[in-house]
Structure formats: C-alpha cells, structure tokens
Scaffold this motif. Structure first.
Motif, PDB file in Angstrom:
ATOM      1  N   MET A   1      27.674  11.541  34.590  1.00  0.00           N
ATOM      2  CA  MET A   1      28.468  12.753  34.628  1.00  0.00           C
ATOM      3  C   MET A   1      27.827  13.832  33.769  1.00  0.00           C
ATOM      4  SD  MET A   1      32.020  13.010  32.524  1.00  0.00           S
ATOM      5  CE  MET A   1      31.464  13.276  30.864  1.00  0.00           C
ATOM      6  N   ALA A   2      27.414  13.413  32.602  1.00  0.00           N
ATOM      7  CA  ALA A   2      26.854  14.376  31.673  1.00  0.00           C
ATOM      8  C   ALA A   2      25.541  14.939  32.198  1.00  0.00           C
ATOM      9  CB  ALA A   2      26.607  13.714  30.336  1.00  0.00           C
TER      10      ALA A   2
ATOM     11  N   LEU B   1      25.737  17.515  35.116  1.00  0.00           N
ATOM     12  CA  LEU B   1      26.300  18.820  34.754  1.00  0.00           C
ATOM     13  C   LEU B   1      25.504  19.506  33.651  1.00  0.00           C
ATOM     14  CD1 LEU B   1      30.121  18.148  34.823  1.00  0.00           C
ATOM     15  CD2 LEU B   1      28.833  19.741  36.241  1.00  0.00           C
ATOM     16  N   ALA B   2      24.393  18.874  33.292  1.00  0.00           N
ATOM     17  CA  ALA B   2      23.692  19.337  32.103  1.00  0.00           C
ATOM     18  C   ALA B   2      23.116  20.744  32.252  1.00  0.00           C
ATOM     19  CB  ALA B   2      22.570  18.373  31.751  1.00  0.00           C
TER      20      ALA B   2
ATOM     21  N   PRO C   1      24.167  23.687  34.010  1.00  0.00           N
ATOM     22  CA  PRO C   1      25.086  24.427  34.858  1.00  0.00           C
ATOM     23  C   PRO C   1      24.575  25.853  35.034  1.00  0.00           C
ATOM     24  CG  PRO C   1      25.950  24.292  32.633  1.00  0.00           C
ATOM     25  CD  PRO C   1      24.615  23.628  32.620  1.00  0.00           C
TER      26      PRO C   1
ATOM     27  N   ARG D   1      28.875  28.968  32.298  1.00  0.00           N
ATOM     28  CA  ARG D   1      28.832  28.829  30.851  1.00  0.00           C
ATOM     29  C   ARG D   1      29.441  30.047  30.148  1.00  0.00           C
ATOM     30  NH1 ARG D   1      23.434  27.086  27.759  1.00  0.00           N
ATOM     31  NH2 ARG D   1      23.471  25.180  28.977  1.00  0.00           N
TER      32      ARG D   1
ATOM     33  N   ARG E   1      34.572  30.625  22.891  1.00  0.00           N
ATOM     34  CA  ARG E   1      34.116  30.269  21.554  1.00  0.00           C
ATOM     35  C   ARG E   1      34.332  31.376  20.547  1.00  0.00           C
ATOM     36  NH1 ARG E   1      28.354  27.399  22.691  1.00  0.00           N
ATOM     37  NH2 ARG E   1      29.196  25.800  24.021  1.00  0.00           N
TER      38      ARG E   1
ATOM     39  N   ARG F   1      37.867  29.088  15.525  1.00  0.00           N
ATOM     40  CA  ARG F   1      36.698  28.641  14.770  1.00  0.00           C
ATOM     41  C   ARG F   1      36.718  29.196  13.356  1.00  0.00           C
ATOM     42  NH1 ARG F   1      31.548  32.103  16.076  1.00  0.00           N
ATOM     43  NH2 ARG F   1      32.468  34.149  15.991  1.00  0.00           N
TER      44      ARG F   1
END
Lengths: 292, 323
Positions: free
Chosen positions: A1-2, A5-6, A8, A13, A20, A25
């Motif tokens: 899965m990772a 989708l690494a 994208p 993004r 973010r 944060r």
C-alpha cells in the motif's frame, strides 16, 4: 500500500501541505518546547545560585537574581577540592580506559567475529554478562585484592577494572560488527601474503574506524561518569575523580548552598563540553548500539 | 563452522595452484585466533570471573573483612528472607523500574514520534534536534552530579520550596527528601528526568531508518496521528524498544549513584535499593558475607530478567518473520 502511493501526483499532496499549516503544529511545538524547558530548569537554578554569596542566598533565597557577581564560591570549591587534580585524574582514568578497552575489545572481537573460534556465542554471552553484572558483586573481592597487591587508592586499579568492564561491552559490539565483515577483503589480503596480525591492523581496523571512534567516546564518558568503584577505590585527595570529589564533599555536610552549586557547575562543565564536541559521534553511537 | 564457508567462498576466486596452500592455511585457524582472545580472557578472569566466584563464596561465610571468613552455608540467604530492609529495597527496585523504564519508554515513544513526525517534518529539522538535545542533556552528566543538584533543589531551603513560596503555595513546602512519605516519589521523579533523554534519542534515531513515504502514504490515506503512531512508529521501532527496555531495566535494578547522592537510602529505608543496601552492608556495617549474599541475589535476578527479555525478543522476531 505504501509503495504504490509513494509517488502521488502533486495535486493530491497540496491539500495535505495546506493542512500542515494549521495551528495544531504550533500547539504541539509549544507543549514540547515547554517540556524541554522544564528539563533545563535545574541547570538554570544551578547557574543562578553558583554566583551568589552565602549571605545573599540566606537572605534572598534560591530564586532571586544574585546581588553581585560573586566568584569566591567557585574559587573556594576549586581550591578546597584541588579541582585541577580531580580533573586530571578523571582525564587520565577515562582516557586510558577508552584506549585500552578499545584495544582489548578489538583483539577479542577479532578472534570472535573474524576468527570465529569455537564456542564464540558462549564467549560473547559471557562478556555480555560481565557488562550487566551489578558492580557490587565484584567490588569487595576487587577492593580486598587491590589492598593485598598495593593497588588500593591508585588510579591504575580503577583503570584496569574499567578497561575490563568496558571491553566486555566493546567485545560484544565489535564481534557483531566484525561478524559481517566482508570476507573477500580478508581473502584478498591473505592471498597477498598478509598474516593475521597485519590483516587486523591494515585491513580490519581501517574499515571499522567509525565504530572504533564511537566506542572511544562512549568508553570515555561512561568511565568519567562511573561512581561506585571510584568511590570505593579512590579515597585520597590526590587520586579521586570529579564526581567522587563532589560527592565526598557533600558527605561532610559542610557545603553551603552556593558552594554546592558552584561545585556542581564545575563538575558538569567538562561533561557538557564533551557532549557539545562529540554530539554527532554520540548520536551515531546510539544507533550503532541499538542496531546491535 | 566458518571454516568451510571461507574455503568455499575462496574457491571460485582462487586459481588452482594456490588453492591447496590456502586450504591448509585455513583448515585450522582456531588455534591461532585463540591468541587474540588471550588478553581479554585473562583480564576477564582477573577482574570479573574470579571476583564474582569469590563473592559467591563469601556469601556463604561470615566475615568482617579482616581475619579468616568462617563458612556458614546458606545462613546469610536465610537471614535475607526475613530481613525487612531487603524486601523494602526490592520493592523500591520495582519503583525504580517504573521511574527508569516504564515512564521514560512510554513518554519517550510519544516524544520521539512527535519530534520526528510533527516537529521534524513541519518545522526545520534543527528545531527537532535542539529539542532533542535538551531532553538528552541530563544523560551526559555524571549521575551523581545530577543527584547533588537535585538534592539541593529539594532541600528545605532549596529551589523547589523557594518556587512554591514565590507562587503563593508556600503551605506546600516540605523537606521533600527527608519525609519518608515523599522521598520515594520524589526520587522517582528525578530518575524520570535523568532517563527520559535516552529513549527519545534512540527512538528518533530508529525513526530515521523508517521510510518517510510510509508516513506520507498513510497521511494521504487519511490516517490520523494516532493511527500513524500505532501502525507505523510502534511497529517499526520494536527492536529498539526491546534494547531500551533491557538496558534501562538493568540500569534500574543496579541504580546506586543517584540514591547515594540524594538520600543514602533514607529516610527510614524509604529509598533504599539493593545496590545501596549491599554497599552499606559491605563498607559501613562491615558484614561482608551478608553484603555478598545481597549482591548475589541481585546478580541472579538481573541475569534471569535479561534472559527472559532476550527470549521474548527472539520470539517476537520469529513471529514477525513468520508473518
């Protein structure tokens, strides 16, 4: 899965990036920052009170700003415990132990990791055990024996003991590092006519220099910070190490608060300096240790 | 065991005329390599093996350190069983394990994950590094020096009471280390302060190893912080958690310096630990046989705990491998 989708597309993004920028944060940073400050509070207290006169301390308490820049406390401690001598003792002991323990562990690990002598797993287990043992289980016979042979109250006794204790860990770590040493390098050297001794110094050592430097730093710091064995073995003003000197003065109950702080400050400084200089090596070493 | 390996490995690369010589050379490498083990082995026997065996023997004697030890069999161990101080010291070891292993590891996991996952990636890495250094600083100090600083802070005229006075809570001020009711919790708090940096640094180093794409992918999939923490962080740094757990547990069972500097086991043994108890019995009560028995029991427990830990780790690794 990772993996799928690494990579994208940029489009997916972006929203995450914008997400973010939230206040969350900053709250997290503030919380962790506050926790880090709490960690540093004792150092701040110590610094504040190391430069107070005893009179200032008793009238204005531990939290006030010093009324004058009072260095007599530092100077008193420096002279009273003969601090340069303690510093020198700690350096001689820790430095010798670091070098000797690395040498001993390199030799042992060479036999175990590259020579793969029979029963090496048991031997490594034994060394590991030596590192885990409580020092109380060794101290009385060592104390007694040191007295018999005239090594009691000498730096040499402490150097020998810690060389072995640190080398026990060093052997364990280096043996596992050398266990994966590229065989082809060894064979090539052997074909060129190099003996075992030459291979150790000309092929093996240069290739594991980073690990060796990490071990040197660790052995130095660990030995510097040791307490029980130096406390028992070194009773003299001329032989004591920095931590033992501070603790034995505390035992007299003669130390007023500013002198306690001045003495602690002086005793911390070398460790902090060393930490700042070798921070990277330390971080690297912790990873090396954790990776096994 | 490795000999056939190396011979086999060398065969394809070596040309035929050289092979016989190389083979005979490597047929019996053991004997020569033993020489390299000699210094380490001799020193080991002198400083560790011999003394450990001797302590084991002394634990079966009554001896004040002068004259001849007199053999009394298991008498010391029998006395230990009914010695309240001994039981108290081991109960306090459990407190030390909570303070030096359980709390630092749990807090360290969260802190490392936050520093790495949130602060390290959303602020500059230097911010995370500076915070990490603040947490790690107590770890580089001689622990006795840290103990003495804290001992002063906690004194009746120390900084903590000063602080309480300053914020109007003067009624709470207290002889923190002198009161049997508060001494142990306070010592535990100090030990948490000392220990916290170690797991933070180890876990952060471990997280550097984790592929960042795992986190990004999970985030894009909509996994929240908690899910990422559980599914990625915890799973990826399991080996380091074992190492931290083992090394800190052993350190907690052996703890001596901070106790010596803070309380010397007091008040009324409230903070006594096996190490300090043994030291006190050896050098203050001059009861070497009894001190040896305490040390031997402590050694035995440490070995058992270490073996159990390593077993559990191997089993976990095998289970992971099977999955």
């Amino acid at each position: 899965m990772a993996v799928t989708l690494a990579t994208p597309p940029r489009v997916t993004r972006r929203p995450a990036d914008r997400h973010r920028r939230g206040v969350g944060r900053w709250i997290v940073l503030a919380l962790v920052g506050a926790a880090a400050l709490v960690m540093l509070v004792p150092f701040a207290f110590m610094l504040l009170n190391a430069f107070k006169s005893p009179g200032d301390y008793s009238t204005n308490g531990p939290l006030s700003w010093p009324t004058e820049f009072y260095t007599t406390g530092l100077r008193t401690y420096w002279e009273q415990v003969d601090f340069p001598v303690k510093l020198w003792n700690s350096m001689v002991i820790s430095g010798s132990v670091a070098v000797l323990a690395v040498l001993v562990s390199l030799l042992s690990a060479y036999a175990l990791g590259i020579g793969r002598v029979r029963g090496r797993l048991w031997i490594i287990g034994l060394f590991l055990l030596a590192n885990m043992l409580p020092q109380e289980a060794l101290i009385y016979p060592l104390y007694h024996f040191a007295k018999e042979v005239g090594l009691y109250n000498t730096r040499l006794a402490v150097i020998i003991i810690f060389t072995v204790i640190q080398a026990a860990f060093g052997t364990y770590l280096l043996a596992s590092v050398l266990g994966t040493f590229p065989r082809t390098l060894l064979e090539a050297a052997a074909l060129d006519g190099a003996g075992r001794w030459r291979i150790l110094w000309r092929v093996v050592l240069p290739n594991i220099r980073p690990t060796i430097s990490v071990l040197l730093v660790f052995f130095f710091i660990w030995t510097w910070n040791e307490f029980l064995i130096p406390l028992v073995m070194l009773i003299d003003n001329q032989t004591q190490t920095v931590p033992v000197a501070l603790a034995s003065l505390q035992g007299d109950r003669l130390m007023d608060a500013p002198t306690t702080n001045a003495g602690s400050l002086l005793s911390l400084l070398p460790a902090i300096l060393f930490f700042l200089v070798f921070q990277r090596t330390l971080a690297r070493g912790i990873t090396a240790g954790a990776d096994k | 065991m490795a000999v056939p390996d190396s011979v086999a490995a060398s065969r394809p690369t070596t040309t035929s005329p050289k092979t016989p010589a190389a083979t005979t050379n490597r047929r019996r490498p053991d004997a020569a390599y033993w020489l390299y083990l000699l210094p380490g082995a001799l020193l080991f026997l002198l400083v560790i093996g011999g003394p450990l065996v001797y302590t084991g023997y002394l634990s079966l004697t009554r001896w004040s350190g002068v004259g001849e030890p007199s053999f009394i069999g298991l008498e010391n161990y029998r006395t230990l069983l009914t010695d309240d101080v001994f039981w108290t010291s081991f109960r306090n070891t459990v407190a030390m394990i909570v303070a030096m292993v359980v709390v630092p590891t749990l807090v360290g996991l969260v802190l490392a994950a936050v520093l790495f996952d949130t602060i390290g990636r959303r602020f500059r890495p230097r911010t995370a590094a500076a915070l990490r250094a603040a947490f790690y600083l107590p770890q580089v100090l001689p622990v006795v020096v840290a103990g003495i600083v804290w001992g002063w802070i906690l004194r009746p005229d120390g900084a903590l009471n000063g602080l309480l006075d300053a914020i109007g809570l003067g009624a709470l001020s207290h002889d923190w280390l002198g009161d049997p009711g508060t001494a142990l919790p306070v010592v535990m708090a100090v030990m948490i302060w000392v220990q916290i940096g170690y797991p933070v640094v180890v876990f952060m180093a471990a997280l550097e190893r984790v592929n960042p794409e795992l986190y990004e992918a999970a985030e894009i999939d909509g996994a929240g912080w908690w899910r990422r923490f559980r599914a990625i962080t915890l799973a990826q740094i399991r080996p380091e958690t074992f190492v931290v757990g083992l090394t800190c547990t052993i350190a907690a069972m052996k703890v001596f310096g901070p106790i010596y500097a803070l309380t010397r086991g007091g008040p009324e043994n409230a903070t006594n630990v096996p190490s300090y108890f043994a030291y006190f019995t050896f050098f203050k009560r001059l009861n070497v046989g009894y001190g040896s028995a305490i040390s031997m029991v402590l050694t035995l427990i440490i070995v058992v705990v270490a073996v159990l830990f390593i077993r559990a780790q191997n089993r976990a690794e095998r289970r992971d491998g099977a999955l």
